[in-house]
Design an enzyme around this catalytic site. Sequence first.
Site, short mmCIF file in Angstrom:
data_model
loop_
_atom_site.label_atom_id
_atom_site.label_comp_id
_atom_site.label_asym_id
_atom_site.label_seq_id
_atom_site.Cartn_x
_atom_site.Cartn_y
_atom_site.Cartn_z
N LYS A 12 110.03 -6.27 -3.94
CA LYS A 12 110.84 -6.57 -2.75
C LYS A 12 111.71 -5.37 -2.35
O LYS A 12 111.82 -4.40 -3.12
CB LYS A 12 111.70 -7.80 -3.04
CG LYS A 12 110.88 -9.07 -3.31
CD LYS A 12 111.80 -10.27 -3.47
CE LYS A 12 110.99 -11.54 -3.71
NZ LYS A 12 111.86 -12.74 -3.68
N TYR A 52 106.38 -16.67 4.12
CA TYR A 52 107.19 -17.69 3.42
C TYR A 52 107.22 -19.02 4.17
O TYR A 52 108.17 -19.79 4.00
CB TYR A 52 108.60 -17.17 3.22
CG TYR A 52 108.76 -16.22 2.04
CD1 TYR A 52 108.48 -16.64 0.74
CD2 TYR A 52 109.23 -14.91 2.21
CE1 TYR A 52 108.64 -15.80 -0.35
CE2 TYR A 52 109.41 -14.07 1.12
CZ TYR A 52 109.11 -14.51 -0.16
OH TYR A 52 109.28 -13.68 -1.24
N PHE A 60 117.71 -21.53 3.08
CA PHE A 60 117.75 -20.08 2.90
C PHE A 60 116.64 -19.33 3.66
O PHE A 60 116.53 -18.11 3.57
CB PHE A 60 117.69 -19.71 1.41
CG PHE A 60 116.48 -20.26 0.67
CD1 PHE A 60 115.25 -19.63 0.73
CD2 PHE A 60 116.59 -21.43 -0.09
CE1 PHE A 60 114.15 -20.12 0.06
CE2 PHE A 60 115.48 -21.94 -0.76
CZ PHE A 60 114.26 -21.28 -0.69
N ARG A 88 104.24 -14.59 -13.63
CA ARG A 88 105.53 -15.31 -13.55
C ARG A 88 106.33 -15.16 -14.84
O ARG A 88 107.56 -15.06 -14.82
CB ARG A 88 105.29 -16.78 -13.18
CG ARG A 88 104.77 -16.88 -11.74
CD ARG A 88 104.53 -18.29 -11.30
NE ARG A 88 105.74 -19.06 -11.10
CZ ARG A 88 106.55 -18.95 -10.05
NH1 ARG A 88 106.30 -18.04 -9.11
NH2 ARG A 88 107.62 -19.70 -9.94
N THR A 94 113.24 -17.36 -11.09
CA THR A 94 113.64 -16.92 -9.74
C THR A 94 115.10 -16.49 -9.70
O THR A 94 115.45 -15.46 -9.11
CB THR A 94 113.43 -18.09 -8.74
OG1 THR A 94 112.08 -18.55 -8.86
CG2 THR A 94 113.68 -17.64 -7.31
N ASN A 115 115.95 -10.47 -5.93
CA ASN A 115 115.42 -10.70 -7.28
C ASN A 115 114.19 -9.84 -7.59
O ASN A 115 113.35 -10.19 -8.40
CB ASN A 115 115.16 -12.20 -7.52
CG ASN A 115 114.06 -12.75 -6.64
OD1 ASN A 115 113.57 -12.08 -5.73
ND2 ASN A 115 113.66 -13.99 -6.90
N HIS A 118 108.28 -10.76 -6.25
CA HIS A 118 107.70 -12.06 -5.92
C HIS A 118 106.38 -12.18 -6.67
O HIS A 118 105.69 -11.19 -6.89
CB HIS A 118 107.42 -12.15 -4.41
CG HIS A 118 106.54 -13.31 -4.04
ND1 HIS A 118 107.02 -14.59 -3.87
CD2 HIS A 118 105.19 -13.40 -3.88
CE1 HIS A 118 106.01 -15.40 -3.61
NE2 HIS A 118 104.89 -14.70 -3.60
N GLU A 129 98.30 -16.41 -0.02
CA GLU A 129 99.10 -15.18 0.05
C GLU A 129 98.25 -13.90 0.01
O GLU A 129 98.57 -12.93 0.69
CB GLU A 129 100.11 -15.16 -1.09
CG GLU A 129 101.16 -16.26 -0.95
CD GLU A 129 102.17 -16.29 -2.08
OE1 GLU A 129 102.06 -15.50 -3.04
OE2 GLU A 129 103.10 -17.11 -2.00
#
Length: 142
Positions: A12, A52, A60, A88, A94, A115, A118, A129
Amino acid sequence: MPGIERTLSIVKPDGVEKGVIGDVLTRFERAGLKIVAARMVQLSVSEAGGFYTVHRERPFYGELKEYMASGPILVLVLEGENAVTMTREIMGATDPREAAPGTIRADHAESIERNVVHGSDSPESAAFEIPYFFPEIEVYSY
Ligand code: CMP
């Protein structure tokens, strides 16, 4: 090949800004995941919103779109056994306050929004995705 999956991961804007692209890629590669596609891009707010879209009703969502469009990101397709779960685990929870020690988010993330990375949360999400960013012809098989 049974058990071999693909997942989408993104470094990110905060991860790119902090200069941890190399560290993130190294962690994925050390875990045996193959980088089968990679692209650096800066999204528009509407492109980030499309990615998203599953979160469009969440409070958010607006901030998330703005944030993901705020700078360049590195988009990756990772391939390997249990790639979704493996990715993950390497990223951590997260919310970095809940991320296990030694994970990417525990080591580098500052907040739930900033964070660092992703990763698709399921094979079904990965199936949406990956083609959002990469046509099949741009994902390598080797
Ligand atoms: P990611 O795994 O990219 O998926 C959705 C993102 O929304 C998530 O990481 C977080 O960075 C972001 N986000 C921002 N606020 C929240 C929140 N309150 N709960 C969950 N995700 C959030």
